[in-house]
Motif scaffolding. Sequence first.
Motif, PDB file in Angstrom:
ATOM      1  N   UNK A 296       0.815  -1.223   0.000  1.00  0.00           N
ATOM      2  CA  UNK A 296       0.000   0.000   0.000  1.00  0.00           C
ATOM      3  C   UNK A 296       0.845   1.268   0.000  1.00  0.00           C
ATOM      4  N   UNK A 297       1.963   1.252   0.689  1.00  0.00           N
ATOM      5  CA  UNK A 297       2.794   2.455   0.759  1.00  0.00           C
ATOM      6  C   UNK A 297       3.905   2.470  -0.281  1.00  0.00           C
ATOM      7  N   UNK A 298       3.941   1.457  -1.150  1.00  0.00           N
ATOM      8  CA  UNK A 298       4.852   1.457  -2.275  1.00  0.00           C
ATOM      9  C   UNK A 298       6.260   0.969  -2.008  1.00  0.00           C
ATOM     10  N   UNK A 299       6.470   0.284  -0.898  1.00  0.00           N
ATOM     11  CA  UNK A 299       7.800  -0.248  -0.591  1.00  0.00           C
ATOM     12  C   UNK A 299       7.966  -1.642  -1.191  1.00  0.00           C
ATOM     13  N   UNK A 300       6.878  -2.363  -1.302  1.00  0.00           N
ATOM     14  CA  UNK A 300       6.903  -3.747  -1.779  1.00  0.00           C
ATOM     15  C   UNK A 300       5.958  -3.849  -2.962  1.00  0.00           C
ATOM     16  N   UNK A 301       6.298  -4.668  -3.942  1.00  0.00           N
ATOM     17  CA  UNK A 301       5.459  -4.809  -5.136  1.00  0.00           C
ATOM     18  C   UNK A 301       4.716  -6.133  -5.119  1.00  0.00           C
ATOM     19  N   UNK A 302       3.662  -6.202  -5.915  1.00  0.00           N
ATOM     20  CA  UNK A 302       2.868  -7.426  -6.003  1.00  0.00           C
ATOM     21  C   UNK A 302       3.675  -8.609  -6.541  1.00  0.00           C
ATOM     22  N   UNK A 303       4.766  -8.334  -7.252  1.00  0.00           N
ATOM     23  CA  UNK A 303       5.567  -9.426  -7.808  1.00  0.00           C
ATOM     24  C   UNK A 303       6.628  -9.931  -6.827  1.00  0.00           C
TER      25      UNK A 303
ATOM     26  N   UNK B 190       8.945  -8.056  -4.994  1.00  0.00           N
ATOM     27  CA  UNK B 190      10.199  -7.318  -4.921  1.00  0.00           C
ATOM     28  C   UNK B 190      10.030  -6.024  -4.138  1.00  0.00           C
ATOM     29  N   UNK B 191      11.118  -5.580  -3.545  1.00  0.00           N
ATOM     30  CA  UNK B 191      11.121  -4.324  -2.821  1.00  0.00           C
ATOM     31  C   UNK B 191      11.489  -3.194  -3.759  1.00  0.00           C
ATOM     32  N   UNK B 192      10.770  -2.072  -3.643  1.00  0.00           N
ATOM     33  CA  UNK B 192      10.993  -0.890  -4.484  1.00  0.00           C
ATOM     34  C   UNK B 192      12.097  -0.038  -3.891  1.00  0.00           C
ATOM     35  N   UNK B 193      13.328  -0.350  -4.198  1.00  0.00           N
ATOM     36  CA  UNK B 193      14.453   0.430  -3.711  1.00  0.00           C
ATOM     37  C   UNK B 193      15.552   0.376  -4.753  1.00  0.00           C
ATOM     38  N   UNK B 194      15.672   1.424  -5.530  1.00  0.00           N
ATOM     39  CA  UNK B 194      16.652   1.447  -6.607  1.00  0.00           C
ATOM     40  C   UNK B 194      18.070   1.320  -6.076  1.00  0.00           C
TER      41      UNK B 194
ATOM     42  N   UNK C  97      16.608  -6.885  -5.003  1.00  0.00           N
ATOM     43  CA  UNK C  97      15.219  -6.432  -4.907  1.00  0.00           C
ATOM     44  C   UNK C  97      14.301  -7.372  -4.133  1.00  0.00           C
ATOM     45  N   UNK C  98      14.783  -8.556  -3.788  1.00  0.00           N
ATOM     46  CA  UNK C  98      13.958  -9.494  -3.026  1.00  0.00           C
ATOM     47  C   UNK C  98      14.188  -9.365  -1.525  1.00  0.00           C
ATOM     48  N   UNK C  99      15.040  -8.439  -1.120  1.00  0.00           N
ATOM     49  CA  UNK C  99      15.372  -8.241   0.283  1.00  0.00           C
ATOM     50  C   UNK C  99      15.068  -6.798   0.670  1.00  0.00           C
ATOM     51  N   UNK C 100      14.410  -6.578   1.808  1.00  0.00           N
ATOM     52  CA  UNK C 100      14.125  -5.200   2.211  1.00  0.00           C
ATOM     53  C   UNK C 100      15.394  -4.472   2.614  1.00  0.00           C
ATOM     54  N   UNK C 101      15.402  -3.164   2.405  1.00  0.00           N
ATOM     55  CA  UNK C 101      16.509  -2.331   2.858  1.00  0.00           C
ATOM     56  C   UNK C 101      16.217  -1.943   4.297  1.00  0.00           C
ATOM     57  N   UNK C 102      16.541  -2.827   5.226  1.00  0.00           N
ATOM     58  CA  UNK C 102      16.230  -2.583   6.631  1.00  0.00           C
ATOM     59  C   UNK C 102      17.234  -1.664   7.292  1.00  0.00           C
TER      60      UNK C 102
END
Length: 83
Positions: A43-50, A52-56, A61-66
């Motif tokens: 919902x907030x655009x950090x994670x995608x339906x496919x 992957x995490x949205x972080x250029x 892309x499969x791991x969150x930038x914690x």
Amino acid sequence: MTQGTYDDFFDALGLRESSDNYQAVNSAGFLGRYQLGEPALIDVGIYTDDGNFEDAQDADPETPDTDDPAEGEQAASDDPTRG
């Protein structure tokens, strides 16, 4: 019960959910200080339906930038499911 500020609420929530650990990931896959789940992250655009995490800046892309606490703080304050 004393009344606190918006920031006081989130400080207490972060302490309760993860002991203020931004890198926390529980057994159900909830992430960060506030233990946000997949629907909230989408919902907030950090994670995608496919999946992957949205972080250029993130090499994987499969791991969150914690390592970015600001991203978690923004996600929690933007979460429309909080009502």
